[in-house]
Enzyme design. Structure first.
Site, PDB file in Angstrom:
ATOM      1  N   GLY A 292      -6.420  -2.760 -15.052  1.00  0.00           N
ATOM      2  CA  GLY A 292      -5.272  -1.843 -15.047  1.00  0.00           C
ATOM      3  C   GLY A 292      -5.621  -0.425 -14.625  1.00  0.00           C
ATOM      4  O   GLY A 292      -4.794   0.476 -14.724  1.00  0.00           O
TER       5      GLY A 292
ATOM      6  N   ARG B  89      -1.280  -2.592 -12.790  1.00  0.00           N
ATOM      7  CA  ARG B  89      -1.877  -1.283 -13.089  1.00  0.00           C
ATOM      8  C   ARG B  89      -0.961  -0.150 -12.654  1.00  0.00           C
ATOM      9  O   ARG B  89      -1.403   0.901 -12.214  1.00  0.00           O
ATOM     10  CB  ARG B  89      -3.215  -1.155 -12.425  1.00  0.00           C
ATOM     11  CG  ARG B  89      -3.141  -1.385 -10.946  1.00  0.00           C
ATOM     12  CD  ARG B  89      -4.173  -0.595 -10.297  1.00  0.00           C
ATOM     13  NE  ARG B  89      -4.374  -1.080  -8.950  1.00  0.00           N
ATOM     14  CZ  ARG B  89      -5.419  -0.779  -8.273  1.00  0.00           C
ATOM     15  NH1 ARG B  89      -6.341  -0.043  -8.794  1.00  0.00           N
ATOM     16  NH2 ARG B  89      -5.556  -1.209  -7.047  1.00  0.00           N
TER      17      ARG B  89
ATOM     18  N   ASP C 223       4.474  -8.986  -2.059  1.00  0.00           N
ATOM     19  CA  ASP C 223       4.559  -8.102  -3.233  1.00  0.00           C
ATOM     20  C   ASP C 223       4.332  -6.646  -2.825  1.00  0.00           C
ATOM     21  O   ASP C 223       4.527  -5.746  -3.640  1.00  0.00           O
ATOM     22  CB  ASP C 223       3.544  -8.512  -4.305  1.00  0.00           C
ATOM     23  CG  ASP C 223       2.142  -8.671  -3.744  1.00  0.00           C
ATOM     24  OD1 ASP C 223       1.973  -9.464  -2.801  1.00  0.00           O
ATOM     25  OD2 ASP C 223       1.217  -8.001  -4.229  1.00  0.00           O
TER      26      ASP C 223
ATOM     27  N   GLY D  49       3.063  -8.763 -10.523  1.00  0.00           N
ATOM     28  CA  GLY D  49       3.648  -7.720 -11.374  1.00  0.00           C
ATOM     29  C   GLY D  49       2.840  -6.436 -11.371  1.00  0.00           C
ATOM     30  O   GLY D  49       1.766  -6.345 -10.778  1.00  0.00           O
TER      31      GLY D  49
HETATM   32  P1  AMP Z   1      -2.537  -5.030  -4.588  1.00  0.00           P
HETATM   33  O1  AMP Z   1      -3.431  -5.864  -3.743  1.00  0.00           O
HETATM   34  O2  AMP Z   1      -3.128  -3.699  -4.968  1.00  0.00           O
HETATM   35  O3  AMP Z   1      -1.174  -4.900  -4.036  1.00  0.00           O
HETATM   36  O4  AMP Z   1      -2.418  -5.777  -5.992  1.00  0.00           O
HETATM   37  C1  AMP Z   1      -2.015  -7.111  -6.125  1.00  0.00           C
HETATM   38  C2  AMP Z   1      -1.760  -7.391  -7.581  1.00  0.00           C
HETATM   39  O5  AMP Z   1      -2.938  -7.189  -8.332  1.00  0.00           O
HETATM   40  C3  AMP Z   1      -0.702  -6.529  -8.219  1.00  0.00           C
HETATM   41  O6  AMP Z   1      -0.002  -7.320  -9.130  1.00  0.00           O
HETATM   42  C4  AMP Z   1      -1.497  -5.465  -8.901  1.00  0.00           C
HETATM   43  O7  AMP Z   1      -0.816  -4.921  -9.995  1.00  0.00           O
HETATM   44  C5  AMP Z   1      -2.716  -6.242  -9.371  1.00  0.00           C
HETATM   45  N1  AMP Z   1      -3.890  -5.395  -9.513  1.00  0.00           N
HETATM   46  C6  AMP Z   1      -4.638  -4.821  -8.538  1.00  0.00           C
HETATM   47  N2  AMP Z   1      -5.649  -4.112  -9.067  1.00  0.00           N
HETATM   48  C7  AMP Z   1      -5.549  -4.220 -10.414  1.00  0.00           C
HETATM   49  C8  AMP Z   1      -6.278  -3.718 -11.522  1.00  0.00           C
HETATM   50  N3  AMP Z   1      -7.362  -2.944 -11.381  1.00  0.00           N
HETATM   51  N4  AMP Z   1      -5.865  -4.052 -12.759  1.00  0.00           N
HETATM   52  C9  AMP Z   1      -4.790  -4.826 -12.940  1.00  0.00           C
HETATM   53  N5  AMP Z   1      -4.064  -5.339 -11.950  1.00  0.00           N
HETATM   54  C10 AMP Z   1      -4.428  -5.042 -10.696  1.00  0.00           C
HETATM   55 MG    MG Z   2       0.455  -4.291  -4.524  1.00  0.00          MG
END
Ligand code: AMP
Ligand code: MG
Length: 524
Positions: free
Chosen positions: A138, A106, A272, A103
């Site tokens: 976030g 952030r 995702d 989800g």
């Molecule tokens: P990503 O690898 O950036 O595509 O992120 C994978 C998941 O981790 C997604 O659900 C992002 O919203 C969550 N996510 C990544 N970094 C953060 C963060 N600093 N705080 C909260 N959720 C994060």
């Molecule tokens: Mg992502």
């Protein structure tokens, strides 16, 4: 000055089911496609850059983009009137494994702005925690925000489907990150990118509902996506969802063929991070090929298996579509038609890839040896380090009357160790160029026509990893000129820009093994 007016017309939020729990607590969000959540206030917001094209796209002037009102909206410190911000629920397969609920951890959606019949969902990345933040904060740091901001717009100007970026801001707050995941956390400046796209729906939005056996929500999402983003689909019942799946397959192929054309490596092609509209989305540890190397990945988290390496992106596209097929299965309830859409992926990809590579080579005529000529080139490119961007741009300067030796000399600056070119490699280059020159003789286009056409598909300027890193280092010391310089440079990636020739160069040696240039982590 006109008052700043943004017209919101939220379709996603109003057409799919909302989470009834209004609390911003971390949890499994069942029976909903999104949760309402407000952005977090920041201590000292400062706008660093706004994209003039995107300001205009949402109906704002550059002057409005300089107002406090704008700054406060794009940093989450004020809301657009009538805005009901929310975070989306999605799941995903990360590095090949089902990861459950992910989800918008952030990212906070401000709503959908409509201007001149164009619709832009605006999203703040790094505006604080949401029910989907899991164990993280976030927030986003400046370095990854600069990378996302510059690359989104650069990709757009390269003609590649992508989410866009409206603004880049500092929050004034500090964010703790362990960049190399080696137990050395440090505080970094917090930042927010306001990004924009027709929709941010991902494969993972569908996957999570199917994993939870919630067919009603799955159908809501599919119907919403088809109605608004694939309006050409007029069928009903199963057929409608099959056509939808097929259209997503085609858009995914198109996007990845573009990536291969310019040497872009996404780095984290988890489901995702796959847009249902075939947009390049979630710029994290992405990178650009410098020396042509299909096994290269910028993502240190993936260093061992290299799942998301350049040469594997086409296959991962198919793998991810396979997961989407599983997610859509409850709406179709038949394996065979989904299977046959997947089976067509490879031949369709190969066909599109061949056409794209022929364009890169300036070849318009059809010959049975097309695929082999390209394959030989790909092999030859890996013998010694040859810069992909420089190579294709310089290849356009080769003329029909050239000898192979003269042609090779024209390519000289693309070679990382020209002076140490071994005999074996020189022989293979000579062979390939002999073949290529022979092939050019059969072309009806003259040299000038061919080179002009090649220059329209082979960019002169891309956001090399070290360039972004230089902008990041400069920004960390409080100067932001390079962000603007690169932003402007990358608006015209196919044009000759004589005053910017310094960016038409191989990666400097200092950047070869530097963190941020050749190695990037997911820490952002
Ligand atoms: P990503 O690898 O950036 O595509 O992120 C994978 C998941 O981790 C997604 O659900 C992002 O919203 C969550 N996510 C990544 N970094 C953060 C963060 N600093 N705080 C909260 N959720 C994060
Ligand atoms: Mg992502």
């Amino acid at each position: 000055m006109q008052p700043m007016e943004l017209h919101l017309d939220d379709r996603f939020r109003t057409e799919v089911t909302a989470d009834k729990n209004m609390e911003n607590s971390r949890r499994q969000v069942l029976d909903a496609c999104f949760s309402y959540v407000s952005p977090q206030k920041t201590s000292k917001p400062k706008l660093l850059h706004a994209a003039p094209e995107m300001l205009a796209a949402i109906g704002l002037t550059e002057e409005m983009g300089r107002t406090k009102e704008f700054r406060d909206i794009v940093t989450g410190n004020a809301l657009i009137p009538d805005s009901h911000p929310y975070a989306m629920c999605y799941g995903g397969h990360q590095f090949g494994n089902w990861a459950g609920q992910l989800g918008d951890g952030r990212a906070i959606n401000l709503g959908e702005v409509v201007h001149e019949q164009q619709r832009w969902a605006l999203q703040l990345k790094g505006a604080g925690e949401t029910p989907y933040s899991r164990t993280a904060d976030g927030l986003a740091v400046l370095r990854s925000s600069i990378r996302e901001y510059l690359c989104s717009e650069a990709m757009h100007h390269l003609g590649i489907p992508t989410t866009r970026a409206l603004s880049l801001s500092l929050t004034g707050d500090k964010v703790l990150r362990d960049v190399l995941y080696n137990g050395n956390p440090a505080y970094e400046p917090g930042a927010i990118v306001c990004r924009a796209a027709a929709s941010f729906i991902r494969f993972g939005n569908f996957e999570i509902q199917t994993a939870r056996e919630n067919k009603a929500l799955l159908q809501q999402l599919a119907d919403h996506s088809i109605r608004h983003f694939y309006p050409e689909i007029k069928s009903s019942g199963k057929e409608k969802y099959l056509e939808f799946f097929q259209a997503v397959r085609d858009k995914t192929i198109d996007m990845i063929v573009h990536w291969q054309r310019v040497g872009f490596v996404h780095g984290v092609m988890n489901t995702d991070n796959m847009s249902i509209l075939g947009l390049t989305i979630d710029y994290g540890p992405y990178g650009w090929l410098e020396n042509y190397d299909p096994s290269w990945t910028p993502n240190t988290t993936d260093a061992q298996h290299r799942r998301y390496r350049f040469g594997n992106q086409p296959y991962i596209g198919l793998w991810n579509l396979f997961k989407l097929a599983n997610a859509l299965f409850p709406l179709v309830e038949e394996v065979a038609p989904l299977q046959s859409i997947l089976e067509a992926y490879n031949p369709l990809f190969d066909e599109a890839y061949l056409a794209m590579m022929k364009n890169k080579l300036g070849i318009t005529q059809v010959a049975h040896e097309d695929a082999e000529l390209i394959q030989r080139l790909e092999e030859t490119l890996t013998l010694v380090e040859v810069d992909m961007t420089l190579f294709f741009r310089l290849l356009a300067r080769v003329e029909k009357k050239d000898t192979p030796t003269r042609a090779l000399n024209k390519l000289q600056t693309a070679f990382y160790q020209w002076n140490n070119l071994n005999q074996e490699a020189a022989k293979h280059w000579n062979n390939w160029l002999t073949r290529y020159l022979k092939r050019l003789q059969t072309e009806t286009q003259n040299d000038a026509e061919r080179s002009a056409a090649m220059d329209r598909v082979n960019p002169k300027y891309v956001l090399r990893n070290y360039m972004a890193q230089m902008a990041i280092e400069q920004a960390s010391s409080g100067s932001y000129e390079l962000i603007d310089e690169l932003f402007r440079l990358l608006k015209k990636p196919y044009d000759e820009q004589p005053s910017q020739e310094k960016w038409f160069a191989k990666r400097p040696e200092w950047a070869r093994h530097k963190v941020g240039c050749s190695m990037l982590s997911c820490s952002s």
